[in-house]
Every structure is written in structure tokens, then in C-alpha cells.
Design an enzyme around this catalytic site. Structure first.
Site, PDB file in Angstrom:
ATOM      1  N   ARG A  11       6.594  -4.763  11.340  1.00  0.00           N
ATOM      2  CA  ARG A  11       6.951  -6.126  11.734  1.00  0.00           C
ATOM      3  C   ARG A  11       8.225  -6.625  11.039  1.00  0.00           C
ATOM      4  O   ARG A  11       8.795  -7.631  11.408  1.00  0.00           O
ATOM      5  CB  ARG A  11       5.770  -7.073  11.460  1.00  0.00           C
ATOM      6  N   GLY A 133      -7.180 -11.078   7.995  1.00  0.00           N
ATOM      7  CA  GLY A 133      -8.576 -10.811   8.294  1.00  0.00           C
ATOM      8  C   GLY A 133      -9.389 -12.065   7.998  1.00  0.00           C
ATOM      9  O   GLY A 133      -9.058 -12.829   7.090  1.00  0.00           O
ATOM     10  N   TYR A 381      46.844   0.706  -9.791  1.00  0.00           N
ATOM     11  CA  TYR A 381      46.369   1.817  -8.964  1.00  0.00           C
ATOM     12  C   TYR A 381      47.565   2.480  -8.290  1.00  0.00           C
ATOM     13  O   TYR A 381      48.342   1.811  -7.606  1.00  0.00           O
ATOM     14  CB  TYR A 381      45.407   1.224  -7.923  1.00  0.00           C
TER      15      TYR A 381
HETATM   16  C1  UD1 Z   1      -4.375  -6.609   5.432  1.00  0.00           C
HETATM   17  C2  UD1 Z   1      -5.902  -6.714   5.562  1.00  0.00           C
HETATM   18  C3  UD1 Z   1      -6.247  -8.108   6.035  1.00  0.00           C
HETATM   19  C4  UD1 Z   1      -5.723  -9.128   5.037  1.00  0.00           C
HETATM   20  C5  UD1 Z   1      -4.229  -8.934   4.812  1.00  0.00           C
HETATM   21  C6  UD1 Z   1      -3.812  -9.792   3.643  1.00  0.00           C
HETATM   22  C7  UD1 Z   1      -6.719  -4.493   6.147  1.00  0.00           C
HETATM   23  C8  UD1 Z   1      -7.237  -3.625   7.226  1.00  0.00           C
HETATM   24  N1  UD1 Z   1      -6.366  -5.716   6.488  1.00  0.00           N
HETATM   25  O1  UD1 Z   1      -3.827  -6.762   6.735  1.00  0.00           O
HETATM   26  O2  UD1 Z   1      -7.655  -8.241   6.126  1.00  0.00           O
HETATM   27  O3  UD1 Z   1      -5.979 -10.432   5.511  1.00  0.00           O
HETATM   28  O4  UD1 Z   1      -3.916  -7.590   4.510  1.00  0.00           O
HETATM   29  O5  UD1 Z   1      -2.424  -9.755   3.420  1.00  0.00           O
HETATM   30  O6  UD1 Z   1      -6.628  -4.064   5.036  1.00  0.00           O
HETATM   31  N2  UD1 Z   1      -0.778   0.278   3.582  1.00  0.00           N
HETATM   32  C9  UD1 Z   1      -0.802   1.574   3.124  1.00  0.00           C
HETATM   33  N3  UD1 Z   1      -1.178   2.574   3.994  1.00  0.00           N
HETATM   34  C10 UD1 Z   1      -1.525   2.335   5.278  1.00  0.00           C
HETATM   35  C11 UD1 Z   1      -1.497   0.991   5.735  1.00  0.00           C
HETATM   36  C12 UD1 Z   1      -1.118  -0.007   4.864  1.00  0.00           C
HETATM   37  O7  UD1 Z   1      -0.507   1.845   1.959  1.00  0.00           O
HETATM   38  O8  UD1 Z   1      -1.867   3.304   5.984  1.00  0.00           O
HETATM   39  C13 UD1 Z   1      -0.356  -0.777   2.662  1.00  0.00           C
HETATM   40  C14 UD1 Z   1       0.877  -1.524   3.149  1.00  0.00           C
HETATM   41  O9  UD1 Z   1       2.062  -0.956   2.603  1.00  0.00           O
HETATM   42  C15 UD1 Z   1       0.657  -2.939   2.635  1.00  0.00           C
HETATM   43  C16 UD1 Z   1      -0.851  -3.065   2.522  1.00  0.00           C
HETATM   44  O10 UD1 Z   1      -1.371  -1.753   2.574  1.00  0.00           O
HETATM   45  O11 UD1 Z   1       1.234  -3.114   1.354  1.00  0.00           O
HETATM   46  C17 UD1 Z   1      -1.446  -3.919   3.649  1.00  0.00           C
HETATM   47  O12 UD1 Z   1      -1.135  -3.347   4.906  1.00  0.00           O
HETATM   48  P1  UD1 Z   1      -0.748  -4.213   6.166  1.00  0.00           P
HETATM   49  O13 UD1 Z   1      -0.538  -3.298   7.296  1.00  0.00           O
HETATM   50  O14 UD1 Z   1       0.316  -5.159   5.825  1.00  0.00           O
HETATM   51  O15 UD1 Z   1      -2.114  -5.002   6.398  1.00  0.00           O
HETATM   52  P2  UD1 Z   1      -2.309  -6.423   7.095  1.00  0.00           P
HETATM   53  O16 UD1 Z   1      -2.224  -6.257   8.569  1.00  0.00           O
HETATM   54  O17 UD1 Z   1      -1.429  -7.425   6.476  1.00  0.00           O
HETATM   55 CA    CA Z   2       0.200  -7.322   5.055  1.00  0.00          CA
END
Ligand code: UD1
Ligand code: CA
Length: 451
Positions: A11, A133, A381
Site C-alpha cells: 500500500r 482487525g 577543481y
Molecule cells: C495487522 C493485523 C491487524 C492489526 C494491524 C495493526 C494481522 C493478520 N493483522 O494488519 O489485526 O489491526 O496489523 O496495525 O496480523 N509482516 C511480515 N510478514 C508477512 C506479513 C507481514 O513480517 O508475511 C509484517 C509487516 O512487515 C508489518 C507487520 O507484519 O510490519 C504487519 O503486517 P501488515 O500487512 O501491515 O498487517 P495489517 O494489514 O496492518
Molecule cells: Ca500494518
């Protein structure tokens, strides 16, 4: 302690991995690692994946262990990569690399809950729950599970209590729950947040800690949220400056992207940007529109409007600008004046020296009380290499003179206006290096031929 930082951050629509996007002048992940250190955990495991090497390389000195998540299959999958490195009897606190403003206090509480065998869960009620979430509670008000926005029913979407993603649990239990995660959801991902429902189904106490100030737990998924957090950081930084005695003309029109140390009675006009590490002495005045990066400014020095300082050390009672550019590894002594449209790079100017108008001073060592005349250019220079110039105390360079480096100008020397000097300029003498002025007595101005 586990920090999840492997996601791509689609995003953001950026080539830079999300956790490296800058907030207040530092990568998002740097803020989270700082928070982690404040809790003094036994180990900090950072799960990285997208832009892996780039992310690691941004933190060459951090005392953290890196865990690779090769494919980004969700936050639960990311946590799965890290937990084998945690002893069963430890407590695991999971932080998200894109939630950068959390304070240590609520996290401490979560860790204590985890240590007591519970699942500590950080929740919040943000102004706008979109994207987060939602925390689903049962009829008796106890937390039942967390549902992602994309999987939620319209009724669940109406819930205002949101999951920050941050949780703490006993390692042994967390490992068990993670092993049971499934990806049969709207995003086809393994959600860390599903461990909440699993804990409930096993009768483990799920203990929600609700943040009084949801700003702390705001996540950064896109540039809109990044800008919102930047404004929070800006407000906090300016508040801290004002509380510490700095006069800020308009708190909404100053940016602090780094740290500012300062003495008393510092005055900062509008649209000033501080970056990196900045140190301001007492009585420093900064005019509108100045950009100051990694620099030190001595007591009672005044920066007139629109100066750019980068890697400069400026002495006391100096006067800089308006419209001056002072570039890295420059040291200006006390009482120095650098004026309109003057650029100084990798040079030192001794006490009370002046370069007041339209000059370039590069790779030069300039003594005390030197007057660099208007329009003086140091030609440092040759098209391939840079050369040094030495100008001794009390020398004067004439207006529009060019000093071709390497060159030395002796003490008290004077260079005539319009001179191009290429050899050593002797001390105490006037040196002229320009065509002599002559007047042709017999010359007549041409006149138009009659038609
Ligand atoms: C996540 C939560 C959501 C919460 C929100 C808060 C989950 C499924 N959802 O959603 O409930 O309200 O954060 O900010 O956890 N990441 C990894 N590996 C992956 C995917 C993500 O390391 O495979 C890391 C990302 O770099 C990031 C964090 O996990 O730092 C959160 O991932 P992101 O995809 O931003 O989750 P949200 O959709 O924001
Ligand atoms: Ca996030």
C-alpha cells in the site's frame, strides 16, 4: 521479543521496503527497535524478508538477530520463523515493524501477563478503525477472537475496538498455537491474530490492555498514515523543544527530523527544518526557511533567512545568511560573517573572517580576520581533482577575484579586484593579476553610414 518486518508494504507503492520508510528522519523499524531495547529483553529477533538485504544493511550496528522469512505468507507465518529461536520457558512479545510510536509502559504490562501464562493483547479504539482487525467479544464481554477487516461481517466492521497486533504470550503456548494456524481466509495468509481465538478455545486467559491514547498504536500502511504519524512526531518534538525553553514562532511550521540539543533562549522562526543531530548554543537565532542538518551552531550566532547548513560547525556570535549554504566538514570560527549567496564547503574560516557576498569557498583553510571580497571564487577543481587553498590571517581578496588552487595567500596580502591568481600571493603586498586599464585617445565611436 519478536519484531515482524518482512512485509512488502504494497500500500506504500514504493521501491523502498515499508519498514525503511522514514518517520521523523529515521526508518520506521528504527523506532520499533528503540522501543524494544527500552524493555531490555534477552534477545530481539527481527523477521525480515521483503528487501531483506536492504533492511539488514540499514541497521549495521543494531544488537538484534535477523530471521529470514523467505516468502511473505502472513504475520502468523512470520512469527513461526522466529519462535524456534526462543526457549520454551520464555515469554514472547510480538511487535510490528510498522507500528512505530508505542511507549514501553503498556508493553511491560503485556509481558507480565505473558509471564503469568496469559495472552496479553494490546487493543485500542482509534478514531478511524479502517484497515485494523476488530476485537470480537462474547456475550459476557470477554475477548473471543480478532477478525481482519477483509474477513469481517458488516456487524463486525461496526466494532470500534481494534487489534494493534501487539501481543505477549508464553513461548511454549505461542508455538503450539502458531503450528495450528490455517490460511483459509480472505487474504490466503497465516494470521498471527488467529492465535487469540485459539487461546480462547483452549481456555487460556486473554487479557486485553486498552491503550488510553490510540495514537501510540497507529500503524503505517500507506503514505496517508505515514504523514499522520509524521505530524504526531513533529508535534511531540516541537512540544519538547518549547517545554525546554526554545521560542518557536509557530509550532505548526517547524520540522524536527532527528534530535536537537540546545542552550537557553534559542529563537526559531517559521519553516525551519532540523535533520539528523543538531546542536544549538544559547541565544542562537534562526531565521525563516533555514534547513539545518547534522550541524553545530555556537552561542549567540544568528542565521538570517533561508540558510542551508549541512555538516557544519559554526562558532559563537557568527552571522550567516541570508541565503548562505554551508556544506559538510566546514568549520566557521567565532564572529565569522558569511553572507548573501555564499557557498562554503570543506573549509575552515578563522575568527572574525568575512565572506559577505556571492562567493565560493571550497577546500580552503582561511585564517583570522580575512576579508573574502564580493564575488571571490576559489577554483578548487581542475576537472579531475580537488586542490587546497590556504589564505593566511588578515589577507583581503578583491571583488571578483579567482584563486586557482592549489594556492597560498600570505598574511596581510591584498589581491586586486578582478584578478585571477595562479601563483603564490606574497604576504603584505598588493598583487594584481589582470589586464592593465588603458584608454585609446584617438579612438572614435563608429557612426551609421548614410543610406
Ligand atoms: C495487522 C493485523 C491487524 C492489526 C494491524 C495493526 C494481522 C493478520 N493483522 O494488519 O489485526 O489491526 O496489523 O496495525 O496480523 N509482516 C511480515 N510478514 C508477512 C506479513 C507481514 O513480517 O508475511 C509484517 C509487516 O512487515 C508489518 C507487520 O507484519 O510490519 C504487519 O503486517 P501488515 O500487512 O501491515 O498487517 P495489517 O494489514 O496492518
Ligand atoms: Ca500494518
Amino acid at each position: 521479543m519478536v519484531i515482524l518486518a518482512a512485509g512488502e508494504g504494497k500500500r506504500m507503492k514504493s521501491r523502498l521496503p515499508k519498514v525503511l520508510q522514514p518517520l521523523a528522519g529515521r526508518p520506521l523499524l528504527a523506532h520499533v527497535i528503540d522501543t524494544a531495547h527500552r524493555l531490555s529483553p534477552q534477545r530481539i529477533l527481527v523477521v525480515h524478508g521483503h528487501g531483506g538485504e536492504q533492511v539488514r544493511a540499514a541497521f549495521p550496528e543494531e544488537r538484534v538477530s535477523w530471521v529470514l522469512q523467505e516468502r511473505q505468507l502472513g504475520t502468523g507465518h512470520a512469527a513461526q520463523q522466529a519462535v524456534p529461536r526462543v526457549p520454551d520457558d520464555d515469554t514472547v512479545l510480538v511487535l510490528y515493524g510498522d507500528v512505530p510510536l508505542l511507549g514501553a509502559e503498556p508493553l511491560d504490562r503485556l509481558v507480565r501477563m505473558g509471564a503469568a501464562g496469559e495472552l496479553g493483547l494490546l487493543t485500542m479504539v482509534p478514531e478511524d478503525p479502517a484497515g485494523y482487525g476488530r476485537i470480537v467479544r462474547d456475550a459476557s464481554g470477554r475477548v473471543a477472537r480478532s477478525v481482519e477487516q477483509k474477513d469481517a461481517t458488516p456487524e463486525e466492521l461496526a466494532i470500534r475496538e481494534c487489534n494493534t497486533g501487539v501481543l505477549a504470550a508464553p513461548a511454549r503456548r505461542l508455538k503450539g498455537w502458531l503450528a495450528q494456524l490455517r490460511n483459509d481466509n480472505a487474504q490466503g495468509e497465516y494470521y498471527l491474530t488467529d492465535v487469540i481465538g485459539l487461546a480462547v478455545s483452549q481456555g487460556v486467559v486473554v487479557n486485553p490492555v486498552s491503550l488510553a491514547d490510540p495514537i501510540e498504536a497507529l500503524g503505517v500502511n500507506d503514505k496517508v498514515q505515514l504523514a499522520r504519524l509524521e505530524s504526531v512526531c513533529r508535534r511531540r518534538a516541537v512540544q519538547a523543544l518549547m517545554t525546554a525553553g526554545v521560542t518557536v514562532v509557530d509550532p505548526a511550521r517547524i520540522d524536527v527530523r532527528g534530535s536537537v540539543m540546545h542552550g537557553q533562549d534559542v529563537f526559531v522562526d517559521i519553516n525551519v527544518v532540523f535533520e539528523g543531530r543538531v546542536k544549538l548554543g544559547s541565544g542562537v537565532r534562526i531565521g525563516p526557511g533555514c534547513v539545518i542538518r547534522d550541524s553545530e551552531v555556537g552561542d549567540d550566532t544568528e542565521l538570517f533567512p533561508y540558510c542551508v547548513l549541512d555538516g557544519a560547525v559554526i562558532g559563537a556570535a557568527a552571522r550567516i545568511g541570508p541565503f548562505s549554504r554551508v556544506r559538510p566538514t566546514t568549520e566557521l570560527g567565532p564572529g565569522v560573517h558569511v553572507g548573501n549567496f555564499v557557498e562554503v564547503k570543506n573549509s575552515t574560516l578563522g575568527r572574525d573572517s568575512k565572506a559577505n557576498h556571492l562567493s565560493y569557498v571550497g577546500d580552503a583553510q582561511v585564517g583570522a580576520r580575512v576579508n573574502v571580497g564580493a564575488g571571490t571564487i576559489i577554483a578548487n577543481y581542475d576537472g579531475a581533482n580537488k586542490h587546497r587553498t590556504v589564505i593566511h590571517d588578515d589577507a583581503h581578496t578583491g571583488s571578483n577575484s579567482v584563486l586557482v588552487a592549489p594556492i597560498t595567500v600570505g598574511e596581510g596580502a591584498t589581491i586586486a579586484a578582478g584578478s585571477t591568481v595562479v601563483h603564490e600571493v606574497p604576504a603584505g603586498k598588493l598583487t594584481i593579476a589582470r589586464a592593465r586599464q588603458s584608454t585609446l585617445q584617438s579612438w572614435q565611436r563608429p557612426v551609421k553610414k548614410p543610406k
